[in-house]
Design an enzyme around this catalytic site. Structure first.
Site, PDB file in Angstrom:
ATOM      1  N   ASP A  13       0.879  -1.168   0.000  1.00  0.00           N
ATOM      2  CA  ASP A  13       0.000   0.000   0.000  1.00  0.00           C
ATOM      3  C   ASP A  13       0.919   1.222   0.000  1.00  0.00           C
ATOM      4  OD1 ASP A  13      -2.417   1.560   0.298  1.00  0.00           O
ATOM      5  OD2 ASP A  13      -1.936   1.822   2.407  1.00  0.00           O
ATOM      6  N   SER A  14       0.318   2.414  -0.119  1.00  0.00           N
ATOM      7  CA  SER A  14       1.120   3.634  -0.052  1.00  0.00           C
ATOM      8  C   SER A  14       1.645   3.860   1.367  1.00  0.00           C
ATOM      9  CB  SER A  14       0.265   4.832  -0.466  1.00  0.00           C
ATOM     10  OG  SER A  14      -0.844   4.948   0.423  1.00  0.00           O
ATOM     11  N   TYR A  45      -1.163   7.998  -2.669  1.00  0.00           N
ATOM     12  CA  TYR A  45      -1.392   7.610  -4.064  1.00  0.00           C
ATOM     13  C   TYR A  45      -2.637   8.291  -4.650  1.00  0.00           C
ATOM     14  CZ  TYR A  45       1.897   3.594  -4.081  1.00  0.00           C
ATOM     15  OH  TYR A  45       3.012   2.792  -4.065  1.00  0.00           O
ATOM     16  N   GLY A  46      -3.539   8.698  -3.753  1.00  0.00           N
ATOM     17  CA  GLY A  46      -4.887   9.107  -4.151  1.00  0.00           C
ATOM     18  C   GLY A  46      -4.992  10.136  -5.255  1.00  0.00           C
ATOM     19  N   CYS A  76      -4.656  -1.852  -1.591  1.00  0.00           N
ATOM     20  CA  CYS A  76      -4.906  -0.431  -1.835  1.00  0.00           C
ATOM     21  C   CYS A  76      -5.937  -0.339  -2.949  1.00  0.00           C
ATOM     22  CB  CYS A  76      -3.582   0.216  -2.247  1.00  0.00           C
ATOM     23  SG  CYS A  76      -3.737   1.903  -2.834  1.00  0.00           S
ATOM     24  N   ASN A  77      -7.033   0.340  -2.687  1.00  0.00           N
ATOM     25  CA  ASN A  77      -8.071   0.485  -3.717  1.00  0.00           C
ATOM     26  C   ASN A  77      -7.559   1.281  -4.912  1.00  0.00           C
ATOM     27  OD1 ASN A  77     -11.112  -0.155  -2.459  1.00  0.00           O
ATOM     28  ND2 ASN A  77      -9.564   0.244  -0.941  1.00  0.00           N
ATOM     29  N   THR A  78      -6.798   2.336  -4.628  1.00  0.00           N
ATOM     30  CA  THR A  78      -6.308   3.212  -5.697  1.00  0.00           C
ATOM     31  C   THR A  78      -5.394   2.431  -6.642  1.00  0.00           C
ATOM     32  OG1 THR A  78      -6.279   4.913  -3.968  1.00  0.00           O
ATOM     33  CG2 THR A  78      -5.301   5.496  -6.082  1.00  0.00           C
ATOM     34  N   CYS A 196     -11.303   2.689   0.751  1.00  0.00           N
ATOM     35  CA  CYS A 196      -9.856   2.940   0.825  1.00  0.00           C
ATOM     36  C   CYS A 196      -9.381   2.155   2.029  1.00  0.00           C
ATOM     37  CB  CYS A 196      -9.590   4.430   1.011  1.00  0.00           C
ATOM     38  SG  CYS A 196      -7.882   4.817   1.460  1.00  0.00           S
ATOM     39  N   THR A 197      -8.260   1.458   1.894  1.00  0.00           N
ATOM     40  CA  THR A 197      -7.824   0.565   2.977  1.00  0.00           C
ATOM     41  C   THR A 197      -7.364   1.323   4.223  1.00  0.00           C
ATOM     42  OG1 THR A 197      -5.658   0.414   1.904  1.00  0.00           O
ATOM     43  CG2 THR A 197      -7.235  -1.363   1.467  1.00  0.00           C
ATOM     44  N   HIS A 198      -7.128   2.629   4.098  1.00  0.00           N
ATOM     45  CA  HIS A 198      -6.792   3.407   5.296  1.00  0.00           C
ATOM     46  C   HIS A 198      -8.014   3.583   6.209  1.00  0.00           C
ATOM     47  CE1 HIS A 198      -3.100   4.563   3.209  1.00  0.00           C
ATOM     48  NE2 HIS A 198      -2.686   5.184   4.310  1.00  0.00           N
TER      49      HIS A 198
HETATM   50  N1  DGL Z   1      -4.850   3.047   1.013  1.00  0.00           N
HETATM   51  C1  DGL Z   1      -5.015   3.463  -0.317  1.00  0.00           C
HETATM   52  C2  DGL Z   1      -6.349   3.110  -0.930  1.00  0.00           C
HETATM   53  O1  DGL Z   1      -6.907   2.131  -0.585  1.00  0.00           O
HETATM   54  C3  DGL Z   1      -4.409   4.735  -0.799  1.00  0.00           C
HETATM   55  C4  DGL Z   1      -4.489   5.959  -0.011  1.00  0.00           C
HETATM   56  C5  DGL Z   1      -3.551   7.013  -0.619  1.00  0.00           C
HETATM   57  O2  DGL Z   1      -2.351   6.771  -0.641  1.00  0.00           O
HETATM   58  O3  DGL Z   1      -4.064   8.037  -1.093  1.00  0.00           O
HETATM   59  O4  DGL Z   1      -6.857   3.772  -1.779  1.00  0.00           O
END
Ligand code: DGL
Length: 240
Positions: A13-14, A45-46, A76-78, A196-198
């Site tokens: 992930d990021s 990453y977003g 990570c979804n992105t 988003c996984t965060h």
């Molecule tokens: N955790 C990531 C996701 O699921 C990315 C968040 C990011 O880096 O912007 O999208």
């Protein structure tokens, strides 16, 4: 591969977001060896272009393969939006598991016909997301909200539960969550998807804000079950 030939699973992930998936997987399969890669140098990453996220995802995957991983979880979804198709074509011999906003179950659960999806801009603009919406959420209003603030707050917490911070900080975080989630519920959403996984790292607060008004969908356990199946399939193939 792990020390005695077991399957090793790599997550990237990021930043800390993918830990939400890793933790759910560890609960399910505590003895499977894992590697975790947080690409903090290029986080977040977003708001990066899909091309950049694709390139970073390939680099992260290569690094995890060098560390001996047999299965790669794009936690990570992105990155899943930008890169999963490319990664699967790039290394056909490696199983890649991705994470996508759970629009399908949300469309099934909603009674108001309105669902809210919290994610990054990269995810919400992604082709996969929009195809899934077209396919599985016909007749449902999908309200999408970019919640980059949640990524920042989850990074600041660095894996610590928002329940263990001091009262003033908890109040501040609760207000950050309310500012994003309440407008979705006020517009009729009775299901909130953590895209988003965060965001599962803030889930105690999100659930508190939604209590009695909306159901929260955290995909971590479903993704963990999918990883378990992939690991078991790979083990079977190696034995036979
Ligand atoms: N955790 C990531 C996701 O699921 C990315 C968040 C990011 O880096 O912007 O999208």
């Amino acid at each position: 591969m792990g020390e005695d030939g077991e399957i090793k699973v790599g997550f990237f992930d990021s930043g800390v977001g993918g830990l939400s998936i890793l933790r759910a997987f560890k609960k399910l399969c505590p003895s499977v060896p894992v590697e975790y890669l947080a690409d903090t140098e290029h986080a977040p990453y977003g708001n990066r272009s899909a091309e950049e996220v694709l390139r970073l995802s390939e680099n992260n995957s290569r690094e995890l393969l060098e560390r001996g991983c047999d299965v790669i979880v794009v936690a990570c979804n992105t990155a899943t939006q930008a890169a999963i198709k490319h990664l699967r074509a790039w290394r056909e011999d490696i199983p890649f598991v991705g994470v996508e906003p759970a629009v399908k179950p949300a469309a099934l659960y909603t009674k108001t016909g309105v669902v809210g999806v919290l994610a990054t801009a990269g995810t919400l603009n992604g082709r996969l997301f929009n195809e899934t919406k077209e396919r599985f959420a016909k007749g449902v209003v999908v309200l999408a909200a970019v919640a980059d603030e949640f990524v920042k707050e989850a990074e600041k917490l660095a894996g610590v539960s928002p329940e263990s911070v001091c009262q003033a900080e908890r109040e501040r975080l609760l207000n950050v969550v309310k500012a994003k989630v309440e407008p979705l519920m006020n517009a009729g959403a009775d299901v909130i998807v953590l895209g988003c996984t965060h965001f599962p790292l803030l889930n105690p607060l999100i659930t508190e804000v939604c209590a009695g008004k909306a159901q929260v969908i955290d995909p971590s356990e479903a993704v963990a079950r999918r990883i378990k199946t992939v690991v078991e399939d790979l083990q079977k193939r190696r034995i036979s």
